[in-house]
Design an enzyme around this catalytic site. Structure first.
Site, PDB file in Angstrom:
ATOM      1  CB  VAL A 506      -1.334  -0.041   1.155  1.00 51.17           C
ATOM      2  CG1 VAL A 506      -1.806   1.507   1.068  1.00 51.17           C
ATOM      3  CG2 VAL A 506      -1.448  -1.068   1.340  1.00 51.17           C
ATOM      4  CG  ASP A 622      13.764   6.544  -2.610  1.00 52.48           C
ATOM      5  OD1 ASP A 622      13.683   6.950  -1.403  1.00 52.48           O
ATOM      6  OD2 ASP A 622      12.339   6.232  -2.182  1.00 52.48           O
TER       7      ASP A 622
END
Ligand SMILES: *[C@@H]1O[C@H](CO)[C@@H](O)[C@H](O)[C@H]1NC(C)=O
Ligand SMILES: *[C@@H]1O[C@H](CO)[C@@H](O)[C@H](O)[C@H]1NC(C)=O
Ligand SMILES: *[C@@H]1O[C@H](CO)[C@@H](O)[C@H](O)[C@H]1NC(C)=O
Ligand SMILES: *[C@@H]1O[C@H](CO)[C@@H](O)[C@H](O)[C@H]1NC(C)=O
Ligand SMILES: *[C@@H]1O[C@H](CO)[C@@H](O)[C@H](O)[C@H]1NC(C)=O
Ligand SMILES: *[C@@H]1O[C@H](CO)[C@@H](O)[C@H](O)[C@H]1NC(C)=O
Length: 847
Positions: A506, A622
């Site tokens: 999620v 990232d």
């Protein structure tokens, strides 16, 4: 018997030709020295390639012969060139000398044909040919046909001599001689070795004889079609079995030479044809295409392989393995990256001999990688094999010009040390690797958070083109390179109507589902939440960008769905989940050091591609262990590069100004200060990843004492004291080679440099990691040999710390059958070393 030793000196010769402005490549070459003699001919002879061979009569200054020489010639003979129709015959020693204008490489070509004559039976002639102190031919007989011998010698003197000496009561003869300068860059002294432990230098001190020169998959190339007068033969008679290969060709004009790779290395017509895998179109081809070449195993050989990807439709689709002498020479050759483009010329040299376990016939093989990604195919465009002179400076037999002999050199004892050093990186099957049953339960862990972040946060658009993709189904075919279009219904079915049990993660952007398409292919389906900041236009732009990024070490986008304003991306499914889960926190089996290195290397390759590959200038932004995903085979792939920014080139430095994003613990301090993102920010974050892999702990762990919270700071303190082994993952203690660990730690430290300019590029990092892997493999191999020896000598073998496994073709561990059935279990942490480490901490903290 024979001691199997492997050495591949890998070196890419990149001639550095510097010239301002105009491209430094050229396919013309004017030899400073160019002697062509048609021996025994009354007049000069012009060859079809327009070269003029002078007659001996007009070039008496070259020959020094005391006796009476015999000129023989015939009008017609079954020979390929008119220079074979005449010869000069000597009954005692005769020497040709040539003044040299320029030192460096020179071709010496000797042409022989036993011209039928009543005065001497040249087929019976037996003689030795020596150039200066180099033995070219020893007690040589031509036989009945014509023969051309080609040598490449580095001339350092003002004169070059070629001496013919008949054996007692015989004669010597020669039909034609060429002594012609060759370009310097043809063979360089030291290679830019990818494999440091196997770097070979001193190649420019050797002399060479051409043994094979093959235009693989193409027709014979005559000397007039090669600027350096070389002849390239057909390869078909060496291909075994023949039907394993299939010839392919393109127009030579499509071949490109990367800036510094000169067309003089091999003409475009060589690169324009190739052999690929015979039935590469069948499902999962798994065989090698093999060329078998007879060689005299008492010599060392330089094997030069030429490649140009003339079969792929797109970049980054073809990866294959290359073997020389039965040993892996290149694992996963990635021509898109090394040559930079399709149909771009690339070559690689290997030095092999019998003390490396290379026998006759010398086998050159290409075969597919056993991995899911990309097309399963392989190709080879050209192949050259040169014999290297032996220690007594001979290219024929074991006698030097001074009568010294090379002595017994095969498989000598000294070679054993060599085996230890070099054997490893070729990955022989005997390597023992810790293995545990693969976890099946990671999906339930929902730890996937990071690659679920919005792929584009919407602050700035990083794609200039905002072209709409057009509307709906069918509008974008795969030929547009946009991946596959999925209908909403299709994905609905794949996820059992977006069933909550199919959710594997999620994120802010929405949920990620595990779905099945096409009767069982698993995919990760990232469904955007309609409330997300990202607009449909940006979504489409992004698909365009993502679908251009294809690399074995990037998670690939399979397709998308934008029906009913849905924003759904379909990715390849990475069944082993994020790297972090295999390091700590999830109780999964620990990964052995070698496998950790392979994973880091894979991830580094992916980043290197983003920074420099065909899609250039993409900063990941990232990089962290949750963004490195592992597939079925534990091949590492970078995920979530959708977050990346296209680095725009400002004042020669690529960076983007942006609000700081990224993850704590991984953030480049310079980026934080200047708010400017460069590819070196990724390098910093990758340094943190390396430490995480070594120490098996989180980049930030707030539960630890203050000085230990930040992994990068804490580990660097220990590194400076040279005591990193005290804080590394205790489960590695048994397995890790300390040299390998050191190399690895050095790489991590360099990545973590305070300033971007001080940090290495991903290419440099990759190089260091590969070195660390070689050191580890070498020590594993030495260990397994020790154990074997212990077994052989009856001693009780050391108890392996983990179940051994065999190693598959491309060095991936495969579970042995009895292990596959064992329940998953966690590697027990060595209590003792664990405690020892803990004590060390306590001591340090107490100071
Ligand atoms: C030839 O050998 C000499 C030394 O033996 C070396 O300095 C030179 O660079 C070599 N030439 C080439 C073209 O490699
Ligand atoms: C393959 O080789 C055959 C025989 O040499 C030749 O006729 C054919 O044109 C070649 N095919 C290609 C694609 O080069
Ligand atoms: C290809 O050749 C290599 C080296 O000889 C060998 O190790 C490997 O098993 C071969 N692969 C296949 C699929 O036969
Ligand atoms: C070839 O000969 C040169 C000159 O004598 C020598 O330096 C070199 O070591 C020889 N090469 C090999 C492989 O022995
Ligand atoms: C094989 O090559 C290596 C490296 O060039 C050399 O040290 C070794 O002596 C060679 N072995 C033989 C048998 O020539
Ligand atoms: C799925 O399987 C069925 C039956 O085996 C087959 O007819 C169908 O073509 C397959 N569909 C795909 C997309 O592979």
């Amino acid at each position: 018997m024979a001691i199997l030793v492997v050495l591949f000196s890998v070196f890419i010769v990149v001639p550095s030709v510097s010239s301002a402005g105009a491209p430094a490549k050229s396919d013309s070459f004017t030899p400073p020295d160019n002697y062509l003699l048609d021996c025994g001919s009354p007049q000069q002879t012009t060859l079809p390639d327009k070269r003029v061979f002078l007659s001996d009569q007009n070039s008496k200054e070259h020959i020094n012969y005391e006796g009476k020489d015999l000129q023989v010639s015939v009008d017609k003979a079954d020979v390929p060139l008119p220079i074979y129709r005449s010869a000069k015959v000597f009954s005692s020693e005769a020497t040709y000398t040539f003044g040299m204008n320029k030192a460096g490489w020179h071709w010496i070509r000797l042409h022989f044909f036993p011209v039928p004559t009543n005065d001497a039976n040249l087929q019976q002639s037996k003689f030795t040919v020596v150039s200066d102190s180099l033995v070219l031919l020893h007690e040589f007989s031509v036989g009945s046909g014509w023969v051309m011998k080609e040598y490449l010698v580095n001339v350092t003197n003002k004169q070059l001599s070629i001496k013919f000496t008949p054996v007692k009561d015989s004669t010597a003869f020669i039909n034609a001689i060429e002594v012609v300068s060759a370009p310097d860059m043809l063979i360089s002294d030291v290679g830019n070795s990818l494999v440091p432990v196997a770097q070979t230098s001193g190649l420019s001190q050797n002399s060479y004889q051409t043994i094979y020169r093959l235009n693989v998959g193409g027709p014979k190339i005559e000397s007039q079609s090669d600027t350096l007068g070389r002849t390239w033969s057909e390869d078909i008679k060496y291909l075994k079995p023949e039907n394993a290969g299939k010839n392919v060709s393109v127009e030579p004009k499509v071949i490109i030479y990367p800036d510094r790779n000169s067309p003089l290395i091999a003409p475009a017509s060589v690169y324009a044809s190739a052999m690929e895998m015979g039935d590469s179109n069948t499902v999962g081809p798994n065989f090698n295409v093999t060329w078998s070449l007879d060689v005299d195993t008492s010599f060392t050989y330089l094997v030069r392989l030429h490649f140009a990807d003339i079969v792929s439709k797109s970049l980054n689709d073809l990866y294959f393995n290359v073997y020389v002498g039965g040993k892996k020479a290149i694992s996963g050759l990635d021509l898109s990256t090394v040559a930079g483009d399709l149909a771009s010329a690339y070559y690689k040299d290997f030095v092999v001999n019998s003390s490396m376990g290379v026998n006759s016939p010398l086998k050159v093989q290409i075969g597919p990688m056993n991995e899911a990604a990309g097309t399963k195919n392989a190709l080879l465009n050209g192949l050259e094999v040169f014999k290297i002179n032996n220690s007594v400076n001979s290219l024929d037999g074991e006698f030097g010009a001074d009568g010294k002999t090379a002595g017994p050199s095969r498989g000598s004892v000294a070679a054993v040390g060599f085996a230890m050093m070099f054997g490893a990186f070729v990955g022989l099957g005997a390597m023992a690797v810790k293995w545990q049953k693969r976890p099946q339960d990671w999906q339930k862990s929902k730890s996937f958070s990071s690659w679920l972040l919005p792929i584009h946060a919407g602050d700035t658009s990083f794609m200039s083109s905002k072209t709409s993709l057009g509307s709906r189904k069918g509008a974008y075919s795969s030929t547009m390179g946009l991946g596959r279009f999925f209908s909403f219904a299709e994905l609905q079915e794949a996820t059992k109507n977006w069933d909550a049990s199919a959710i594997v993660g999620v994120g802010g952007f929405g949920n990620v589902y595990l779905g099945e398409i096409d009767n069982g292919t698993k995919v990760a389906i990232k469904r955007g939440n309609p409330q997300s900041e990202q607009g449909i236009n940006e979504f489409q732009t992004e698909i365009q960008m993502l679908s251009k990024l294809r690399h074995r070490h990037l998670v690939s986008l399979i397709g998308y769905c934008d029906e009913n304003d849905e924003m759904i991306l379909v990715y390849e499914y990475m069944s082993n989940g994020p790297l972090r889960d295999h390091l700590y926190g999830k109780n999964l089996p620990t990964l052995p050091w070698k496998q950790r290195l392979e994973i880091c290397i894979g991830a580094a390759r992916g980043l290197h591609y983003l920074h420099t590959g065909s899609a250039q200038g993409i900063i990941h932004r990232d990089v962290k262990t949750t963004n490195i995903l592992l597939d079925d085979n534990f091949v590492a792939k970078m995920a979530d590069f959708g977050l990346s920014k296209d680095g725009s080139n400002v004042e020669g430095q690529a960076y983007v100004s942006t609000a700081v994003k990224g993850s704590f613990g991984y953030l480049d301090p310079e980026y934080f200060r200047k708010q400017q993102l460069t590819d070196k920010s990724d390098v910093y974050s990758f340094g943190v990843v390396l430490l995480e892999v070594l120490c098996a702990r989180a980049a930030i762990n707030p539960a630890l004492p203050r000085e230990q919270v930040n992994l990068a700071e804490w580990a660097l303190q220990w590194k400076r004291k040279d005591l990193l082994d005290k804080i590394m993952d205790p489960t590695l203690v048994e397995d890790i080679n300390l040299e390998s660990m050191k190399k690895f730690a050095e790489a991590a430290e360099k990545c973590l440099g305070e300033y971007g300019v001080d940090r290495p590029t991903m290419g440099d990092v990759l190089w260091n990691l590969e070195h660390a892997l070689q050191l580890q493999e070498a020590s594993l191999k030495a260990k397994s040999e020790e154990e074997n020896n212990a077994v052989a000598s009856g001693a009780s073998p050391a108890v392996p710390s983990a179940p051994a496994a065999t190693t598959s073709l491309d060095n991936r561990p495969v579970p042995s059958p009895q292990q596959t059935n064992k329940p998953a279990q966690v590697d027990p942490i060595d209590e003792h070393s664990g405690t020892a480490v803990f004590k060390q901490f306590a001591e340090l903290n107490g100071r």
